[in-house]
Design a protein around this motif. Structure first.
Motif, PDB file in Angstrom:
ATOM      1  N   PRO A   1      40.533   5.965   0.861  1.00  0.00           N
ATOM      2  CA  PRO A   1      39.194   5.702   0.313  1.00  0.00           C
ATOM      3  C   PRO A   1      38.636   4.363   0.805  1.00  0.00           C
ATOM      4  O   PRO A   1      37.431   4.258   1.063  1.00  0.00           O
ATOM      5  N   GLU A   2      39.483   3.360   0.972  1.00  0.00           N
ATOM      6  CA  GLU A   2      39.015   2.059   1.458  1.00  0.00           C
ATOM      7  C   GLU A   2      38.465   2.159   2.877  1.00  0.00           C
ATOM      8  O   GLU A   2      37.474   1.515   3.213  1.00  0.00           O
ATOM      9  N   SER A   3      39.102   2.971   3.728  1.00  0.00           N
ATOM     10  CA  SER A   3      38.625   3.098   5.113  1.00  0.00           C
ATOM     11  C   SER A   3      37.290   3.846   5.187  1.00  0.00           C
ATOM     12  O   SER A   3      36.604   3.774   6.193  1.00  0.00           O
TER      13      SER A   3
ATOM     14  N   GLN B   1      30.068   4.501  -0.028  1.00  0.00           N
ATOM     15  CA  GLN B   1      29.647   4.098  -1.366  1.00  0.00           C
ATOM     16  C   GLN B   1      28.310   3.361  -1.329  1.00  0.00           C
ATOM     17  O   GLN B   1      27.656   3.217  -2.353  1.00  0.00           O
ATOM     18  N   ILE B   2      27.915   2.879  -0.130  1.00  0.00           N
ATOM     19  CA  ILE B   2      26.709   2.064  -0.062  1.00  0.00           C
ATOM     20  C   ILE B   2      25.597   2.633   0.826  1.00  0.00           C
ATOM     21  O   ILE B   2      24.459   2.257   0.663  1.00  0.00           O
ATOM     22  N   ILE B   3      25.925   3.515   1.774  1.00  0.00           N
ATOM     23  CA  ILE B   3      24.868   4.003   2.669  1.00  0.00           C
ATOM     24  C   ILE B   3      23.982   5.019   1.965  1.00  0.00           C
ATOM     25  O   ILE B   3      24.423   5.743   1.074  1.00  0.00           O
ATOM     26  N   ARG B   4      22.731   5.024   2.345  1.00  0.00           N
ATOM     27  CA  ARG B   4      21.763   5.981   1.823  1.00  0.00           C
ATOM     28  C   ARG B   4      20.901   6.452   2.976  1.00  0.00           C
ATOM     29  O   ARG B   4      20.549   5.639   3.818  1.00  0.00           O
ATOM     30  N   PRO B   5      20.529   7.673   3.084  1.00  0.00           N
ATOM     31  CA  PRO B   5      20.934   8.761   2.212  1.00  0.00           C
ATOM     32  C   PRO B   5      22.379   9.156   2.469  1.00  0.00           C
ATOM     33  O   PRO B   5      22.910   8.959   3.561  1.00  0.00           O
ATOM     34  N   ILE B   6      22.996   9.706   1.448  1.00  0.00           N
ATOM     35  CA  ILE B   6      24.375  10.163   1.554  1.00  0.00           C
ATOM     36  C   ILE B   6      24.406  11.413   2.441  1.00  0.00           C
ATOM     37  O   ILE B   6      23.622  12.339   2.219  1.00  0.00           O
ATOM     38  N   PRO B   7      25.281  11.445   3.445  1.00  0.00           N
ATOM     39  CA  PRO B   7      25.414  12.671   4.246  1.00  0.00           C
ATOM     40  C   PRO B   7      25.831  13.845   3.360  1.00  0.00           C
ATOM     41  O   PRO B   7      26.537  13.667   2.371  1.00  0.00           O
ATOM     42  N   GLU B   8      25.400  15.036   3.733  1.00  0.00           N
ATOM     43  CA  GLU B   8      25.780  16.206   2.944  1.00  0.00           C
ATOM     44  C   GLU B   8      27.222  16.616   3.209  1.00  0.00           C
ATOM     45  O   GLU B   8      27.848  17.231   2.355  1.00  0.00           O
ATOM     46  N   ILE B   9      27.749  16.241   4.377  1.00  0.00           N
ATOM     47  CA  ILE B   9      29.118  16.636   4.719  1.00  0.00           C
ATOM     48  C   ILE B   9      29.782  15.542   5.551  1.00  0.00           C
ATOM     49  O   ILE B   9      29.124  14.896   6.365  1.00  0.00           O
ATOM     50  N   LEU B  10      31.054  15.352   5.308  1.00  0.00           N
ATOM     51  CA  LEU B  10      31.878  14.470   6.131  1.00  0.00           C
ATOM     52  C   LEU B  10      32.842  15.351   6.911  1.00  0.00           C
ATOM     53  O   LEU B  10      33.617  16.108   6.322  1.00  0.00           O
TER      54      LEU B  10
ATOM     55  N   SER C   1      33.336  12.331  -4.906  1.00  0.00           N
ATOM     56  CA  SER C   1      32.648  11.421  -5.828  1.00  0.00           C
ATOM     57  C   SER C   1      31.425  10.761  -5.187  1.00  0.00           C
ATOM     58  O   SER C   1      30.538  10.304  -5.889  1.00  0.00           O
ATOM     59  N   THR C   2      31.377  10.720  -3.848  1.00  0.00           N
ATOM     60  CA  THR C   2      30.209  10.156  -3.163  1.00  0.00           C
ATOM     61  C   THR C   2      29.073  11.174  -3.053  1.00  0.00           C
ATOM     62  O   THR C   2      27.960  10.811  -2.692  1.00  0.00           O
ATOM     63  N   GLY C   3      29.387  12.445  -3.309  1.00  0.00           N
ATOM     64  CA  GLY C   3      28.381  13.502  -3.204  1.00  0.00           C
ATOM     65  C   GLY C   3      28.474  14.295  -1.921  1.00  0.00           C
ATOM     66  O   GLY C   3      27.645  15.168  -1.675  1.00  0.00           O
ATOM     67  N   MET C   4      29.479  14.003  -1.101  1.00  0.00           N
ATOM     68  CA  MET C   4      29.625  14.725   0.173  1.00  0.00           C
ATOM     69  C   MET C   4      30.621  15.868   0.032  1.00  0.00           C
ATOM     70  O   MET C   4      31.513  15.836  -0.810  1.00  0.00           O
ATOM     71  N   LYS C   5      30.482  16.844   0.912  1.00  0.00           N
ATOM     72  CA  LYS C   5      31.490  17.883   1.080  1.00  0.00           C
ATOM     73  C   LYS C   5      32.414  17.412   2.188  1.00  0.00           C
ATOM     74  O   LYS C   5      32.036  16.577   3.011  1.00  0.00           O
ATOM     75  N   LEU C   6      33.612  17.960   2.268  1.00  0.00           N
ATOM     76  CA  LEU C   6      34.602  17.560   3.264  1.00  0.00           C
ATOM     77  C   LEU C   6      35.012  18.753   4.101  1.00  0.00           C
ATOM     78  O   LEU C   6      35.272  19.838   3.573  1.00  0.00           O
TER      79      LEU C   6
END
Length: 173
Positions: free
Chosen positions: A98-100, A105-114, A135-140
């Motif tokens: 999570p740290e990497s 946690q700070i970029i906007r807009p949040i991507p829909e998928i990682l 928790s960031t709102g992205m799918k993986l």
């Protein structure tokens, strides 16, 4: 109707050029990603291969140690968000934490998928990391890095807000 006529006139030339390119190209050390653009859209309009806007990131190839993006070769791991590219710290899959990925946690807009490029092989994603990404709102989507970079190209070309965290293809657990 006019677009269909132009497309039908252009198709034989396109096929000849593609065949000529595939026969004349020699295998280099870097492996080239196949073009994933369609020759025809759903509306039968021609979509020229590699006709990508200059400011749009496009993965063009990969090696065991890096990637070629928009004609520039990068060594090591990469993190891409939309059309922004940066080097990324992890050198092996176990270093992805999570740290990497805390930038999300700070970029906007949040991507829909990682899209997570795991290296040569798809790796199981740690539940803590999976929870963090959700928790960031992205799918993986975890893939080998070759397919991850191609998937990024497709989604980015569609205009979707997408992110990729990619280890070089030669990395294996």
């Amino acid at each position: 109707m006019a677009a269909r006529g132009r497309a039908l006139e252009t198709l034989p030339k396109l096929i000849r050029n593609l065949r000529k390119d595939s026969l004349s190209s020699t295998r280099t050390q870097a492996q080239v990603l196949p073009s994933l653009r369609r020759a025809f859209s759903l509306y039968d309009q021609i979509n020229l291969i590699n006709n990508v806007p200059e400011d749009q990131l496009r993965f063009q190839g990969y090696t065991d140690t890096g990637f070629t993006v928009n004609g520039v070769t990068y060594e090591g791991s990469l993190l891409c968000v939309g059309n922004l590219l940066t080097s990324w710290g992890p050198h092996k899959f176990s270093e992805i934490t999570p740290e990497s990925l805390s930038i999300f946690q700070i970029i906007r807009p949040i991507p829909e998928i990682l899209i997570l490029g795991c290296g040569r092989l798809i790796e199981p994603v740690d539940p803590e990391l999976r929870h963090f990404i959700r928790s960031t709102g992205m799918k993986l989507e975890a893939l080998d890095s070759r397919n991850a970079s191609s998937t990024y190209n497709i989604l980015n070309e569609e205009g979707r807000i997408v992110a990729a965290a990619l280890l070089p293809y030669g990395v294996s657990s």
